[in-house]
Design an enzyme around this catalytic site. Structure first.
Site, PDB file in Angstrom:
ATOM      1  N   PHE A 123      -1.358 -18.854 -28.213  1.00 22.37           N
ATOM      2  CA  PHE A 123      -1.507 -18.810 -29.558  1.00 22.37           C
ATOM      3  C   PHE A 123      -0.039 -19.986 -30.942  1.00 22.37           C
ATOM      4  O   PHE A 123       0.835 -20.554 -30.035  1.00 22.37           O
ATOM      5  CB  PHE A 123      -0.685 -17.179 -30.503  1.00 22.37           C
ATOM      6  CG  PHE A 123      -0.788 -17.059 -31.706  1.00 22.37           C
ATOM      7  CD1 PHE A 123      -1.871 -16.858 -32.118  1.00 22.37           C
ATOM      8  CD2 PHE A 123       0.292 -17.531 -32.789  1.00 22.37           C
ATOM      9  CE1 PHE A 123      -2.132 -16.522 -33.829  1.00 22.37           C
ATOM     10  CE2 PHE A 123      -0.052 -17.510 -34.233  1.00 22.37           C
ATOM     11  CZ  PHE A 123      -0.880 -16.673 -34.695  1.00 22.37           C
ATOM     12  N   ASP A 193       5.829 -12.486 -25.181  1.00 18.69           N
ATOM     13  CA  ASP A 193       5.696 -12.521 -26.662  1.00 18.69           C
ATOM     14  C   ASP A 193       4.342 -11.011 -27.067  1.00 18.69           C
ATOM     15  O   ASP A 193       3.394 -10.877 -26.841  1.00 18.69           O
ATOM     16  CB  ASP A 193       4.485 -13.235 -27.141  1.00 18.69           C
ATOM     17  CG  ASP A 193       4.059 -13.623 -29.077  1.00 18.69           C
ATOM     18  OD1 ASP A 193       4.021 -12.597 -29.383  1.00 18.69           O
ATOM     19  OD2 ASP A 193       4.234 -14.695 -29.166  1.00 18.69           O
ATOM     20  N   TYR A 218       3.567  -6.549 -38.570  1.00 16.84           N
ATOM     21  CA  TYR A 218       2.567  -7.274 -39.506  1.00 16.84           C
ATOM     22  C   TYR A 218       1.152  -6.486 -38.758  1.00 16.84           C
ATOM     23  O   TYR A 218       0.296  -6.230 -39.233  1.00 16.84           O
ATOM     24  CB  TYR A 218       2.291  -7.432 -40.350  1.00 16.84           C
ATOM     25  CG  TYR A 218       2.329  -8.608 -39.847  1.00 16.84           C
ATOM     26  CD1 TYR A 218       0.948  -9.579 -39.372  1.00 16.84           C
ATOM     27  CD2 TYR A 218       3.814  -9.344 -39.690  1.00 16.84           C
ATOM     28  CE1 TYR A 218       1.111 -10.591 -38.527  1.00 16.84           C
ATOM     29  CE2 TYR A 218       3.583 -11.048 -38.576  1.00 16.84           C
ATOM     30  CZ  TYR A 218       2.158 -11.485 -38.781  1.00 16.84           C
ATOM     31  OH  TYR A 218       2.010 -13.046 -38.277  1.00 16.84           O
ATOM     32  N   LYS A 219       0.637  -6.512 -37.777  1.00 14.91           N
ATOM     33  CA  LYS A 219      -0.659  -6.278 -37.113  1.00 14.91           C
ATOM     34  C   LYS A 219      -0.517  -4.845 -36.520  1.00 14.91           C
ATOM     35  O   LYS A 219      -0.800  -3.309 -37.147  1.00 14.91           O
ATOM     36  CB  LYS A 219       0.084  -7.059 -35.665  1.00 14.91           C
ATOM     37  CG  LYS A 219      -0.717  -8.063 -36.439  1.00 14.91           C
ATOM     38  CD  LYS A 219      -0.626  -9.794 -35.170  1.00 14.91           C
ATOM     39  CE  LYS A 219      -0.733 -10.729 -35.288  1.00 14.91           C
ATOM     40  NZ  LYS A 219      -0.125 -11.270 -34.911  1.00 14.91           N
ATOM     41  N   ARG A 363     -13.916 -11.811 -33.414  1.00 17.21           N
ATOM     42  CA  ARG A 363     -13.203 -10.632 -33.638  1.00 17.21           C
ATOM     43  C   ARG A 363     -12.819  -9.586 -34.160  1.00 17.21           C
ATOM     44  O   ARG A 363     -12.990  -9.788 -34.864  1.00 17.21           O
ATOM     45  CB  ARG A 363     -11.305 -11.609 -33.007  1.00 17.21           C
ATOM     46  CG  ARG A 363     -10.204 -10.968 -32.255  1.00 17.21           C
ATOM     47  CD  ARG A 363      -9.247 -11.767 -32.795  1.00 17.21           C
ATOM     48  NE  ARG A 363      -8.992 -11.771 -34.043  1.00 17.21           N
ATOM     49  CZ  ARG A 363      -7.641 -11.867 -34.576  1.00 17.21           C
ATOM     50  NH1 ARG A 363      -6.975 -12.289 -33.689  1.00 17.21           N
ATOM     51  NH2 ARG A 363      -6.676 -11.742 -35.752  1.00 17.21           N
TER      52      ARG A 363
END
Ligand SMILES: *Cc1c(COP(=O)(O)O)cnc(C)c1O
Length: 404
Positions: A123, A193, A218-219, A363
Protein backbone atom coordinates in the site's frame (compact mmCIF):
# COMPACT_ATOMS: atom_id res chain seq x y z
CA UNK A 1 -25.98 -20.67 -8.55
CA UNK A 2 -29.51 -19.34 -8.95
CA UNK A 3 -31.16 -16.49 -7.06
CA UNK A 4 -33.29 -19.09 -5.25
CA UNK A 5 -30.19 -20.93 -4.10
CA UNK A 6 -28.65 -17.68 -2.87
CA UNK A 7 -31.85 -16.89 -0.98
CA UNK A 8 -31.77 -20.34 0.59
CA UNK A 9 -28.25 -19.60 1.88
CA UNK A 10 -29.57 -16.33 3.32
CA UNK A 11 -32.36 -18.13 5.15
CA UNK A 12 -29.76 -20.27 6.95
CA UNK A 13 -27.21 -17.47 7.48
CA UNK A 14 -26.17 -17.11 11.16
CA UNK A 15 -24.95 -13.55 10.45
CA UNK A 16 -28.09 -12.49 8.58
CA UNK A 17 -29.40 -10.46 11.52
CA UNK A 18 -26.50 -7.97 11.53
CA UNK A 19 -27.61 -6.15 8.41
CA UNK A 20 -30.52 -4.57 10.30
CA UNK A 21 -28.01 -2.91 12.61
CA UNK A 22 -26.50 -0.84 9.79
CA UNK A 23 -27.82 1.99 7.66
CA UNK A 24 -28.27 0.46 4.22
CA UNK A 25 -29.20 3.00 1.52
CA UNK A 26 -32.08 2.00 -0.75
CA UNK A 27 -31.12 0.85 -4.21
CA UNK A 28 -27.48 0.26 -3.26
CA UNK A 29 -25.47 -2.94 -3.08
CA UNK A 30 -22.39 -1.77 -1.23
CA UNK A 31 -19.22 -3.63 -2.14
CA UNK A 32 -16.80 -1.10 -0.69
CA UNK A 33 -16.93 -1.90 3.02
CA UNK A 34 -13.22 -2.73 2.75
CA UNK A 35 -12.56 0.94 2.03
CA UNK A 36 -15.22 2.70 4.12
CA UNK A 37 -17.34 0.47 6.33
CA UNK A 38 -21.08 1.12 6.63
CA UNK A 39 -22.66 3.19 9.40
CA UNK A 40 -23.93 1.23 12.42
CA UNK A 41 -27.28 2.65 13.54
CA UNK A 42 -26.05 2.67 17.15
CA UNK A 43 -23.34 5.10 16.10
CA UNK A 44 -25.99 7.68 15.22
CA UNK A 45 -27.53 7.36 18.68
CA UNK A 46 -24.20 7.33 20.48
CA UNK A 47 -22.89 10.25 18.42
CA UNK A 48 -25.97 12.34 19.14
CA UNK A 49 -25.64 11.54 22.83
CA UNK A 50 -21.97 12.49 22.76
CA UNK A 51 -22.73 15.83 21.12
CA UNK A 52 -25.79 16.74 23.17
CA UNK A 53 -24.71 15.46 26.52
CA UNK A 54 -21.00 14.70 26.92
CA UNK A 55 -19.78 17.66 24.88
CA UNK A 56 -22.80 19.95 25.01
CA UNK A 57 -23.65 19.64 28.70
CA UNK A 58 -20.76 18.02 30.53
CA UNK A 59 -18.07 19.90 28.59
CA UNK A 60 -14.55 19.50 30.00
CA UNK A 61 -15.81 17.33 32.85
CA UNK A 62 -16.28 14.57 30.27
CA UNK A 63 -12.53 14.00 30.07
CA UNK A 64 -12.81 12.39 33.49
CA UNK A 65 -16.08 10.68 32.57
CA UNK A 66 -14.74 8.31 29.94
CA UNK A 67 -12.89 10.37 27.34
CA UNK A 68 -9.33 10.25 28.63
CA UNK A 69 -9.06 6.46 28.60
CA UNK A 70 -10.95 5.93 25.34
CA UNK A 71 -7.74 5.07 23.36
CA UNK A 72 -6.95 2.20 25.76
CA UNK A 73 -10.60 1.10 26.00
CA UNK A 74 -11.01 0.99 22.22
CA UNK A 75 -7.65 -0.77 21.88
CA UNK A 76 -8.84 -3.45 24.28
CA UNK A 77 -11.94 -3.97 22.11
CA UNK A 78 -9.79 -4.42 19.00
CA UNK A 79 -7.38 -6.84 20.74
CA UNK A 80 -9.52 -10.02 20.47
CA UNK A 81 -10.04 -9.39 16.75
CA UNK A 82 -6.28 -9.52 16.13
CA UNK A 83 -5.20 -12.19 18.58
CA UNK A 84 -3.64 -9.77 21.07
CA UNK A 85 -4.11 -9.11 24.78
CA UNK A 86 -6.13 -6.09 25.86
CA UNK A 87 -3.05 -4.21 27.10
CA UNK A 88 -1.12 -4.70 23.85
CA UNK A 89 -3.32 -2.50 21.64
CA UNK A 90 -4.15 1.18 21.67
CA UNK A 91 -6.18 3.32 19.29
CA UNK A 92 -4.47 6.48 18.05
CA UNK A 93 -3.79 8.71 15.07
CA UNK A 94 -3.90 7.29 11.54
CA UNK A 95 -2.40 4.06 10.25
CA UNK A 96 0.23 6.15 8.45
CA UNK A 97 1.32 7.99 11.60
CA UNK A 98 1.36 4.77 13.62
CA UNK A 99 3.58 3.12 11.01
CA UNK A 100 6.03 6.00 11.30
CA UNK A 101 6.19 5.66 15.05
CA UNK A 102 6.80 1.91 14.97
CA UNK A 103 9.32 1.88 12.11
CA UNK A 104 11.50 4.53 13.77
CA UNK A 105 11.16 2.80 17.14
CA UNK A 106 12.15 -0.57 15.65
CA UNK A 107 15.25 0.93 13.98
CA UNK A 108 16.32 2.61 17.23
CA UNK A 109 15.77 -0.58 19.22
CA UNK A 110 18.60 -2.34 17.43
CA UNK A 111 21.14 0.15 16.08
CA UNK A 112 23.45 -2.63 14.83
CA UNK A 113 20.93 -3.27 12.04
CA UNK A 114 19.80 -0.53 9.69
CA UNK A 115 17.57 -1.92 6.92
CA UNK A 116 13.77 -1.96 6.66
CA UNK A 117 12.55 -4.55 4.15
CA UNK A 118 9.17 -4.26 2.49
CA UNK A 119 7.26 -5.40 -0.56
CA UNK A 120 7.09 -3.59 -3.90
CA UNK A 121 3.45 -2.80 -4.55
CA UNK A 122 2.67 -2.59 -0.83
CA UNK A 123 0.00 0.00 0.00
CA UNK A 124 1.55 3.34 -1.02
CA UNK A 125 1.44 4.99 2.39
CA UNK A 126 3.37 2.10 3.94
CA UNK A 127 6.24 2.67 1.52
CA UNK A 128 6.02 6.47 1.67
CA UNK A 129 6.07 6.41 5.45
CA UNK A 130 8.92 3.90 5.51
CA UNK A 131 10.88 6.22 3.22
CA UNK A 132 10.34 9.11 5.63
CA UNK A 133 11.06 6.97 8.68
CA UNK A 134 14.43 5.68 7.44
CA UNK A 135 15.38 9.25 6.52
CA UNK A 136 14.84 10.19 10.17
CA UNK A 137 17.29 7.58 11.53
CA UNK A 138 20.99 8.04 10.76
CA UNK A 139 22.33 5.29 8.48
CA UNK A 140 18.96 3.58 7.99
CA UNK A 141 17.71 2.51 4.58
CA UNK A 142 14.67 1.01 2.92
CA UNK A 143 14.89 -2.11 0.75
CA UNK A 144 11.76 -2.69 -1.35
CA UNK A 145 11.61 -5.95 -3.31
CA UNK A 146 9.04 -8.10 -5.10
CA UNK A 147 7.19 -10.66 -3.01
CA UNK A 148 9.23 -13.54 -4.45
CA UNK A 149 12.49 -11.87 -3.37
CA UNK A 150 11.46 -11.02 0.20
CA UNK A 151 13.03 -14.08 1.83
CA UNK A 152 16.40 -13.39 0.19
CA UNK A 153 16.22 -9.73 1.15
CA UNK A 154 16.33 -10.58 4.86
CA UNK A 155 19.84 -10.61 6.25
CA UNK A 156 22.25 -9.64 9.02
CA UNK A 157 21.54 -5.99 8.36
CA UNK A 158 17.70 -6.25 8.56
CA UNK A 159 16.14 -4.45 11.48
CA UNK A 160 12.51 -4.77 10.41
CA UNK A 161 10.31 -6.62 7.94
CA UNK A 162 7.23 -4.52 7.15
CA UNK A 163 4.41 -6.44 5.50
CA UNK A 164 0.74 -5.83 4.80
CA UNK A 165 -1.07 -9.01 5.78
CA UNK A 166 -3.83 -8.80 3.14
CA UNK A 167 -2.88 -7.00 -0.06
CA UNK A 168 -5.11 -4.03 -0.81
CA UNK A 169 -5.41 -4.84 -4.50
CA UNK A 170 -5.22 -8.58 -4.96
CA UNK A 171 -6.39 -9.63 -1.45
CA UNK A 172 -3.44 -12.05 -1.27
CA UNK A 173 -2.76 -12.95 2.35
CA UNK A 174 0.66 -13.63 3.83
CA UNK A 175 1.12 -16.60 6.15
CA UNK A 176 1.53 -14.59 9.35
CA UNK A 177 3.20 -17.30 11.42
CA UNK A 178 5.56 -18.31 8.60
CA UNK A 179 6.76 -14.80 7.77
CA UNK A 180 7.06 -13.82 11.41
CA UNK A 181 9.34 -16.81 11.87
CA UNK A 182 11.33 -15.92 8.75
CA UNK A 183 11.93 -12.41 10.09
CA UNK A 184 12.94 -13.74 13.49
CA UNK A 185 15.23 -16.38 11.99
CA UNK A 186 17.04 -13.52 10.25
CA UNK A 187 17.29 -11.66 13.56
CA UNK A 188 14.78 -9.00 12.48
CA UNK A 189 11.54 -7.71 13.94
CA UNK A 190 8.27 -7.80 12.03
CA UNK A 191 5.51 -5.21 11.74
CA UNK A 192 2.19 -6.25 10.22
CA UNK A 193 -0.24 -3.83 8.60
CA UNK A 194 -3.69 -5.27 9.33
CA UNK A 195 -5.76 -2.63 7.53
CA UNK A 196 -7.48 -5.19 5.29
CA UNK A 197 -7.40 -7.97 7.91
CA UNK A 198 -8.98 -6.71 11.14
CA UNK A 199 -12.65 -7.65 11.03
CA UNK A 200 -12.14 -9.52 7.76
CA UNK A 201 -10.16 -12.63 8.67
CA UNK A 202 -8.99 -14.35 11.83
CA UNK A 203 -5.71 -12.79 12.98
CA UNK A 204 -3.48 -14.34 15.65
CA UNK A 205 -0.65 -11.91 16.34
CA UNK A 206 0.46 -13.44 19.62
CA UNK A 207 0.17 -17.03 18.44
CA UNK A 208 2.37 -16.08 15.47
CA UNK A 209 4.90 -14.40 17.77
CA UNK A 210 4.53 -11.03 16.00
CA UNK A 211 6.32 -7.96 17.33
CA UNK A 212 4.30 -4.99 16.10
CA UNK A 213 1.21 -4.21 14.06
CA UNK A 214 -0.93 -1.33 12.87
CA UNK A 215 -4.36 -1.18 11.27
CA UNK A 216 -7.27 0.87 10.18
CA UNK A 217 -10.51 1.76 11.99
CA UNK A 218 -12.67 2.85 9.06
CA UNK A 219 -12.62 -0.29 6.90
CA UNK A 220 -14.03 -3.57 8.25
CA UNK A 221 -14.34 -2.13 11.78
CA UNK A 222 -16.96 0.43 10.70
CA UNK A 223 -15.40 3.30 12.65
CA UNK A 224 -16.36 6.02 10.16
CA UNK A 225 -14.41 8.13 7.65
CA UNK A 226 -10.91 8.87 8.95
CA UNK A 227 -11.57 6.88 12.15
CA UNK A 228 -8.64 6.56 14.57
CA UNK A 229 -6.31 3.69 13.72
CA UNK A 230 -4.68 1.23 16.10
CA UNK A 231 -1.28 -0.10 16.96
CA UNK A 232 -0.04 -3.22 18.71
CA UNK A 233 3.28 -3.85 20.45
CA UNK A 234 3.94 -7.31 21.92
CA UNK A 235 4.24 -7.08 25.67
CA UNK A 236 7.89 -8.21 25.64
CA UNK A 237 8.88 -5.02 23.76
CA UNK A 238 6.68 -2.51 25.48
CA UNK A 239 9.19 -1.14 27.98
CA UNK A 240 12.07 -1.08 25.47
CA UNK A 241 10.42 0.63 22.54
CA UNK A 242 9.92 4.35 22.41
CA UNK A 243 7.56 6.58 20.49
CA UNK A 244 9.59 9.00 18.37
CA UNK A 245 6.59 11.37 18.34
CA UNK A 246 6.90 11.93 22.08
CA UNK A 247 3.98 14.08 23.07
CA UNK A 248 2.25 14.94 26.29
CA UNK A 249 -0.49 12.32 26.00
CA UNK A 250 2.21 9.62 25.95
CA UNK A 251 3.88 11.09 29.04
CA UNK A 252 3.81 9.17 32.32
CA UNK A 253 2.07 12.10 34.03
CA UNK A 254 0.76 14.62 31.49
CA UNK A 255 -0.97 16.78 34.05
CA UNK A 256 2.19 17.37 36.03
CA UNK A 257 3.20 19.60 33.10
CA UNK A 258 6.90 18.73 33.35
CA UNK A 259 9.43 20.12 30.85
CA UNK A 260 11.14 16.78 30.34
CA UNK A 261 9.55 13.78 28.63
CA UNK A 262 9.09 10.57 30.55
CA UNK A 263 7.32 7.77 28.65
CA UNK A 264 4.16 6.31 30.12
CA UNK A 265 4.14 2.59 30.89
CA UNK A 266 2.54 0.11 28.49
CA UNK A 267 0.79 1.20 25.31
CA UNK A 268 -0.09 4.69 26.52
CA UNK A 269 3.34 5.94 25.41
CA UNK A 270 2.23 5.50 21.79
CA UNK A 271 -0.19 8.38 22.14
CA UNK A 272 1.09 11.74 20.99
CA UNK A 273 -1.49 14.52 21.21
CA UNK A 274 -5.07 14.79 22.43
CA UNK A 275 -7.17 11.88 21.14
CA UNK A 276 -10.01 12.51 18.70
CA UNK A 277 -13.02 11.88 20.93
CA UNK A 278 -15.62 12.15 18.16
CA UNK A 279 -13.69 9.61 16.10
CA UNK A 280 -13.10 7.25 19.01
CA UNK A 281 -16.77 7.35 19.95
CA UNK A 282 -17.81 6.23 16.48
CA UNK A 283 -15.14 3.54 16.36
CA UNK A 284 -16.13 2.25 19.78
CA UNK A 285 -19.69 1.83 18.59
CA UNK A 286 -18.60 0.04 15.44
CA UNK A 287 -16.59 -2.31 17.63
CA UNK A 288 -19.47 -3.04 20.01
CA UNK A 289 -21.09 -5.00 17.19
CA UNK A 290 -18.02 -7.22 17.05
CA UNK A 291 -18.22 -8.34 20.66
CA UNK A 292 -20.47 -11.35 19.93
CA UNK A 293 -19.26 -12.19 16.45
CA UNK A 294 -17.41 -15.39 15.64
CA UNK A 295 -14.78 -14.45 13.05
CA UNK A 296 -14.87 -18.02 11.72
CA UNK A 297 -18.50 -17.48 10.70
CA UNK A 298 -17.44 -14.23 9.03
CA UNK A 299 -14.71 -16.03 7.11
CA UNK A 300 -17.06 -18.82 6.05
CA UNK A 301 -19.69 -16.40 4.76
CA UNK A 302 -17.05 -14.31 3.02
CA UNK A 303 -15.93 -17.46 1.17
CA UNK A 304 -19.52 -18.22 0.11
CA UNK A 305 -20.03 -14.65 -1.14
CA UNK A 306 -16.70 -14.84 -2.94
CA UNK A 307 -17.73 -18.00 -4.81
CA UNK A 308 -20.94 -16.38 -6.06
CA UNK A 309 -19.25 -13.21 -7.27
CA UNK A 310 -16.25 -15.04 -8.68
CA UNK A 311 -18.54 -17.20 -10.82
CA UNK A 312 -20.28 -14.10 -12.23
CA UNK A 313 -17.01 -12.26 -12.93
CA UNK A 314 -15.32 -15.16 -14.65
CA UNK A 315 -18.50 -15.92 -16.65
CA UNK A 316 -18.24 -12.33 -17.91
CA UNK A 317 -14.67 -13.01 -19.02
CA UNK A 318 -12.88 -11.03 -16.31
CA UNK A 319 -9.53 -12.25 -15.03
CA UNK A 320 -9.60 -12.83 -11.28
CA UNK A 321 -6.35 -11.81 -9.53
CA UNK A 322 -7.37 -12.98 -6.05
CA UNK A 323 -6.24 -16.42 -4.81
CA UNK A 324 -8.96 -19.06 -4.99
CA UNK A 325 -7.95 -20.69 -1.68
CA UNK A 326 -9.80 -18.89 1.14
CA UNK A 327 -6.91 -19.12 3.63
CA UNK A 328 -4.67 -17.35 1.13
CA UNK A 329 -6.80 -14.24 0.76
CA UNK A 330 -8.69 -11.55 2.66
CA UNK A 331 -12.33 -10.60 2.22
CA UNK A 332 -12.35 -8.83 -1.12
CA UNK A 333 -12.16 -9.97 -4.71
CA UNK A 334 -10.31 -8.26 -7.52
CA UNK A 335 -10.53 -8.66 -11.27
CA UNK A 336 -8.34 -7.26 -14.01
CA UNK A 337 -9.75 -5.63 -17.15
CA UNK A 338 -8.38 -2.96 -19.48
CA UNK A 339 -11.61 -0.96 -18.96
CA UNK A 340 -11.75 -1.55 -15.21
CA UNK A 341 -12.42 2.10 -14.37
CA UNK A 342 -15.35 2.40 -16.79
CA UNK A 343 -16.90 -0.87 -15.65
CA UNK A 344 -16.76 0.24 -12.01
CA UNK A 345 -18.39 3.57 -12.94
CA UNK A 346 -21.13 1.81 -14.90
CA UNK A 347 -21.79 -0.45 -11.90
CA UNK A 348 -21.95 2.53 -9.54
CA UNK A 349 -24.51 4.14 -11.87
CA UNK A 350 -26.65 1.04 -11.25
CA UNK A 351 -26.18 1.24 -7.47
CA UNK A 352 -23.51 -1.46 -7.21
CA UNK A 353 -20.63 0.29 -5.47
CA UNK A 354 -17.17 -1.19 -5.81
CA UNK A 355 -13.93 0.60 -6.58
CA UNK A 356 -11.10 0.88 -9.05
CA UNK A 357 -7.41 0.60 -8.30
CA UNK A 358 -4.98 1.89 -10.85
CA UNK A 359 -4.16 0.77 -13.48
CA UNK A 360 -6.62 -2.03 -14.28
CA UNK A 361 -8.16 -3.51 -11.12
CA UNK A 362 -11.86 -3.75 -10.23
CA UNK A 363 -12.13 -4.34 -6.50
CA UNK A 364 -15.16 -5.50 -4.51
CA UNK A 365 -15.31 -5.77 -0.73
CA UNK A 366 -17.36 -8.69 0.59
CA UNK A 367 -18.47 -7.65 4.07
CA UNK A 368 -20.46 -10.52 5.60
CA UNK A 369 -22.19 -8.40 8.24
CA UNK A 370 -23.99 -6.18 5.75
CA UNK A 371 -24.32 -8.25 2.57
CA UNK A 372 -26.62 -11.14 1.73
CA UNK A 373 -25.91 -13.93 -0.72
CA UNK A 374 -28.78 -12.59 -2.84
CA UNK A 375 -27.12 -9.12 -2.92
CA UNK A 376 -23.97 -10.68 -4.29
CA UNK A 377 -25.92 -12.73 -6.81
CA UNK A 378 -27.68 -9.58 -8.06
CA UNK A 379 -24.44 -7.57 -8.14
CA UNK A 380 -22.86 -10.40 -10.13
CA UNK A 381 -25.70 -10.21 -12.65
CA UNK A 382 -25.15 -6.44 -12.99
CA UNK A 383 -21.44 -6.99 -13.55
CA UNK A 384 -22.03 -9.68 -16.14
CA UNK A 385 -24.60 -7.59 -18.02
CA UNK A 386 -22.38 -4.50 -18.10
CA UNK A 387 -19.34 -6.36 -19.38
CA UNK A 388 -21.20 -8.52 -21.89
CA UNK A 389 -23.26 -5.64 -23.31
CA UNK A 390 -20.37 -3.18 -23.44
CA UNK A 391 -22.60 -0.67 -21.59
CA UNK A 392 -19.48 0.63 -19.81
CA UNK A 393 -18.32 2.20 -23.08
CA UNK A 394 -20.52 5.27 -22.65
CA UNK A 395 -18.23 8.34 -22.49
CA UNK A 396 -19.47 9.54 -19.08
CA UNK A 397 -18.02 6.43 -17.43
CA UNK A 398 -14.50 7.41 -18.51
CA UNK A 399 -14.45 10.69 -16.55
CA UNK A 400 -11.94 10.31 -13.72
CA UNK A 401 -12.92 11.32 -10.18
CA UNK A 402 -10.36 12.43 -7.56
CA UNK A 403 -11.14 9.42 -5.34
CA UNK A 404 -11.47 6.21 -7.30
C1 LIG B 1 -6.26 1.74 4.10
C2 LIG B 1 -4.82 1.45 4.37
C3 LIG B 1 -4.02 2.37 5.03
C4 LIG B 1 -4.59 3.70 5.39
O1 LIG B 1 -3.72 4.56 6.01
P1 LIG B 1 -4.30 5.96 6.53
O2 LIG B 1 -3.20 6.52 7.30
O3 LIG B 1 -5.55 5.69 7.29
O4 LIG B 1 -4.64 6.78 5.33
C5 LIG B 1 -2.70 2.02 5.31
N1 LIG B 1 -2.21 0.80 4.94
C6 LIG B 1 -2.97 -0.09 4.28
C7 LIG B 1 -2.41 -1.41 3.92
C8 LIG B 1 -4.29 0.20 3.96
O5 LIG B 1 -5.03 -0.68 3.31
Amino acid sequence: MTLEQAQALDAADPLGGYRAQFMCPDGVIYLDGNSLGQLPLSTVTAGTELLNHAWGQRLIRSWNEGWIDAPQRVGAMIAPLIGADADEVISADSTSVNLYKLIVAALRLNPSRNVVVSEAGNFPTDLHIAEGAVAAVAGAELRVVERGALADALGDDTALLLLTHVHYKTAERFDMAGWTKAAHDAGALICWDLSHSAGAVAVELNAAGADMAVGCGYKYLNGGPGAPAFLYVARRWQEQMHNPLSGWMGHAAPFEFADGYEAAAGMTRWLTGTPSVLGLNALENGLKLWADIDIRQVEAKSAALWDIFHAAGTAAGLECVTPSTPSQRGSHIAFRHSHAYEIVQALIAQGVIGDFRDPDILRFGLTPLTLSHADIWRAGENLRAIVESGAYRQPEFAIRNAVT
